[in-house]
Design a protein around this motif. Structure first.
Motif, PDB file in Angstrom:
ATOM      1  N   THR A  35       0.821  -1.210   0.000  1.00 52.89           N
ATOM      2  CA  THR A  35       0.000   0.000   0.000  1.00 52.89           C
ATOM      3  C   THR A  35       0.857   1.262   0.000  1.00 52.89           C
ATOM      4  OG1 THR A  35      -0.135  -0.112   2.407  1.00 52.89           O
ATOM      5  CG2 THR A  35      -1.930  -1.119   1.147  1.00 52.89           C
ATOM      6  N   ASP A  36       2.107   1.137   0.442  1.00 58.43           N
ATOM      7  CA  ASP A  36       3.002   2.291   0.438  1.00 58.43           C
ATOM      8  C   ASP A  36       4.315   1.891  -0.234  1.00 58.43           C
ATOM      9  OD1 ASP A  36       3.760   0.501   2.388  1.00 58.43           O
ATOM     10  OD2 ASP A  36       4.494   2.022   3.768  1.00 58.43           O
ATOM     11  N   MET A 106     -10.530 -17.332  -1.874  1.00 59.82           N
ATOM     12  CA  MET A 106     -11.362 -16.439  -2.677  1.00 59.82           C
ATOM     13  C   MET A 106     -11.982 -15.354  -1.790  1.00 59.82           C
ATOM     14  SD  MET A 106     -14.976 -15.981  -3.844  1.00 59.82           S
ATOM     15  CE  MET A 106     -15.583 -17.289  -2.892  1.00 59.82           C
ATOM     16  N   ILE A 107     -12.482 -15.739  -0.638  1.00 54.93           N
ATOM     17  CA  ILE A 107     -13.072 -14.761   0.286  1.00 54.93           C
ATOM     18  C   ILE A 107     -12.017 -13.759   0.740  1.00 54.93           C
ATOM     19  CG2 ILE A 107     -14.094 -14.507   2.585  1.00 54.93           C
ATOM     20  CD1 ILE A 107     -15.490 -17.236   2.035  1.00 54.93           C
ATOM     21  N   TYR A 108     -10.826 -14.259   1.062  1.00 53.86           N
ATOM     22  CA  TYR A 108      -9.751 -13.377   1.500  1.00 53.86           C
ATOM     23  C   TYR A 108      -9.366 -12.388   0.393  1.00 53.86           C
ATOM     24  CZ  TYR A 108      -5.165 -11.738   2.907  1.00 53.86           C
ATOM     25  OH  TYR A 108      -4.097 -10.950   3.214  1.00 53.86           O
ATOM     26  N   CYS A 109      -9.188 -12.883  -0.838  1.00 55.80           N
ATOM     27  CA  CYS A 109      -8.830 -11.993  -1.949  1.00 55.80           C
ATOM     28  C   CYS A 109      -9.928 -10.980  -2.223  1.00 55.80           C
ATOM     29  CB  CYS A 109      -8.539 -12.805  -3.209  1.00 55.80           C
ATOM     30  SG  CYS A 109      -6.970 -13.668  -3.177  1.00 55.80           S
ATOM     31  N   TYR A 110     -11.174 -11.411  -2.129  1.00 57.21           N
ATOM     32  CA  TYR A 110     -12.279 -10.492  -2.369  1.00 57.21           C
ATOM     33  C   TYR A 110     -12.311  -9.394  -1.299  1.00 57.21           C
ATOM     34  CZ  TYR A 110     -16.921  -8.577  -2.926  1.00 57.21           C
ATOM     35  OH  TYR A 110     -17.970  -7.711  -3.086  1.00 57.21           O
ATOM     36  N   MET A 111     -12.107  -9.769  -0.046  1.00 55.16           N
ATOM     37  CA  MET A 111     -12.113  -8.761   1.028  1.00 55.16           C
ATOM     38  C   MET A 111     -10.946  -7.792   0.876  1.00 55.16           C
ATOM     39  SD  MET A 111     -14.871  -9.341   2.486  1.00 55.16           S
ATOM     40  CE  MET A 111     -14.738  -8.077   3.708  1.00 55.16           C
ATOM     41  N   ARG A 112      -9.791  -8.270   0.443  1.00 59.14           N
ATOM     42  CA  ARG A 112      -8.667  -7.373   0.188  1.00 59.14           C
ATOM     43  C   ARG A 112      -8.984  -6.438  -0.985  1.00 59.14           C
ATOM     44  NH1 ARG A 112      -4.427  -6.755   3.700  1.00 59.14           N
ATOM     45  NH2 ARG A 112      -3.142  -6.277   1.918  1.00 59.14           N
ATOM     46  N   TRP A 113      -9.668  -6.962  -2.009  1.00 51.94           N
ATOM     47  CA  TRP A 113     -10.037  -6.118  -3.144  1.00 51.94           C
ATOM     48  C   TRP A 113     -11.045  -5.055  -2.719  1.00 51.94           C
ATOM     49  CZ3 TRP A 113     -14.717  -5.518  -5.875  1.00 51.94           C
ATOM     50  CH2 TRP A 113     -14.606  -4.705  -6.998  1.00 51.94           C
ATOM     51  N   VAL A 114     -11.990  -5.412  -1.854  1.00 48.36           N
ATOM     52  CA  VAL A 114     -12.966  -4.437  -1.373  1.00 48.36           C
ATOM     53  C   VAL A 114     -12.262  -3.311  -0.622  1.00 48.36           C
ATOM     54  CG1 VAL A 114     -14.827  -4.111   0.313  1.00 48.36           C
ATOM     55  CG2 VAL A 114     -14.951  -5.983  -1.325  1.00 48.36           C
ATOM     56  N   ASN A 115     -11.247  -3.632   0.162  1.00 52.32           N
ATOM     57  CA  ASN A 115     -10.555  -2.626   0.965  1.00 52.32           C
ATOM     58  C   ASN A 115      -9.539  -1.808   0.168  1.00 52.32           C
ATOM     59  OD1 ASN A 115     -11.945  -3.244   3.314  1.00 52.32           O
ATOM     60  ND2 ASN A 115     -10.498  -4.848   3.867  1.00 52.32           N
ATOM     61  N   TYR A 116      -8.816  -2.452  -0.766  1.00 52.95           N
ATOM     62  CA  TYR A 116      -7.700  -1.758  -1.413  1.00 52.95           C
ATOM     63  C   TYR A 116      -7.893  -1.516  -2.906  1.00 52.95           C
ATOM     64  CZ  TYR A 116      -5.386  -2.737   2.956  1.00 52.95           C
ATOM     65  OH  TYR A 116      -5.065  -2.795   4.266  1.00 52.95           O
ATOM     66  N   THR A 119      -6.064  -4.653  -8.632  1.00 51.15           N
ATOM     67  CA  THR A 119      -6.469  -5.635  -9.627  1.00 51.15           C
ATOM     68  C   THR A 119      -5.981  -7.042  -9.294  1.00 51.15           C
ATOM     69  OG1 THR A 119      -6.337  -3.870 -11.262  1.00 51.15           O
ATOM     70  CG2 THR A 119      -6.452  -6.110 -12.100  1.00 51.15           C
ATOM     71  N   GLY A 120      -4.820  -7.158  -8.699  1.00 50.89           N
ATOM     72  CA  GLY A 120      -4.280  -8.476  -8.348  1.00 50.89           C
ATOM     73  C   GLY A 120      -5.200  -9.262  -7.438  1.00 50.89           C
ATOM     74  N   TYR A 121      -5.853  -8.568  -6.539  1.00 54.90           N
ATOM     75  CA  TYR A 121      -6.754  -9.263  -5.604  1.00 54.90           C
ATOM     76  C   TYR A 121      -8.026  -9.739  -6.296  1.00 54.90           C
ATOM     77  CZ  TYR A 121      -3.779  -7.613  -1.843  1.00 54.90           C
ATOM     78  OH  TYR A 121      -2.717  -7.374  -1.022  1.00 54.90           O
TER      79      TYR A 121
END
Length: 178
Positions: A35-36, A106-116, A119-121
């Motif tokens: 993120t940084d 899949m749930i973990y990647c989706y939650m990371r995509w929702v937060n950040y 595209t990778g997630y």
């Protein structure tokens, strides 16, 4: 190729596809998902490569213990392509465990995509979701041999309700023929 072997080969390929960049170029993957902006540390590189090796190990476990790749060089019974049932004793438990792994990832990647919103997630969530759905398909439809009548060849589990099913198993017809 039936769905079971498509799942095992696809799951191993998906995990190998993720492991390759983690092993070969971990600094680029860390930079893409951070993120940084910061210099990658040796610990991050170590954990990235360790995750890559663990994904390769999981892919190999899937391939060998489901019977997709034989464990010995001698074949005691001939392999038939018509058999849809896996011959390995650990095939169904391995598919069940890896299906849960794919679903949780899949749930973990989706939650990371929702937060950040990276595209990778979302790509990871789509890939893991596809493998979880195929694994669920294999568990629901690929683990039983069915009940095929020896006389008529019809599946005994089919019914004629609510519409008339001409290929449904009929006990009366089966008794008359015998």
């Amino acid at each position: 190729m039936d769905a079971f072997y498509a799942y095992t080969y696809g799951s191993a390929a998906w995990l190998g596809l993720q492991a390759l960049p983690l092993i070969i170029m971990p600094k680029m993957i860390i930079t893409m998902l951070a993120t940084d902006l910061h210099m990658t540390t040796d610990v991050e590189v170590y954990f990235s490569r360790s995750l890559g090796f663990a994904l390769v190990l999981l892919a190999l476990i899937i391939m060998f213990f489901t019977g997709s790749v034989p464990l010995s060089s001698s074949i005691s019974q001939p392999v038939s392509l018509e058999d849809s049932e896996p011959k390995a004793p650990y095939a169904v438990p391995i598919v069940r465990i890896t299906m849960f792994f794919h679903a949780l990832s899949m749930i973990y990647c989706y939650m990371r995509w929702v937060n950040y919103r990276q595209t990778g997630y979302v790509l990871g969530a789509v890939g893991y979701g596809a493998m979880a759905c195929l694994g669920l398909w294999c568990l629901v439809f690929g683990t039983s041999a069915g009940r095929i009548s020896k006389r008529t060849g019809a599946d005994k589990r089919t019914a004629g309700f609510p519409f008339k099913n001409s290929s449904a198993y009929d006990k009366k017809k089966d008794r008359k023929m015998g």
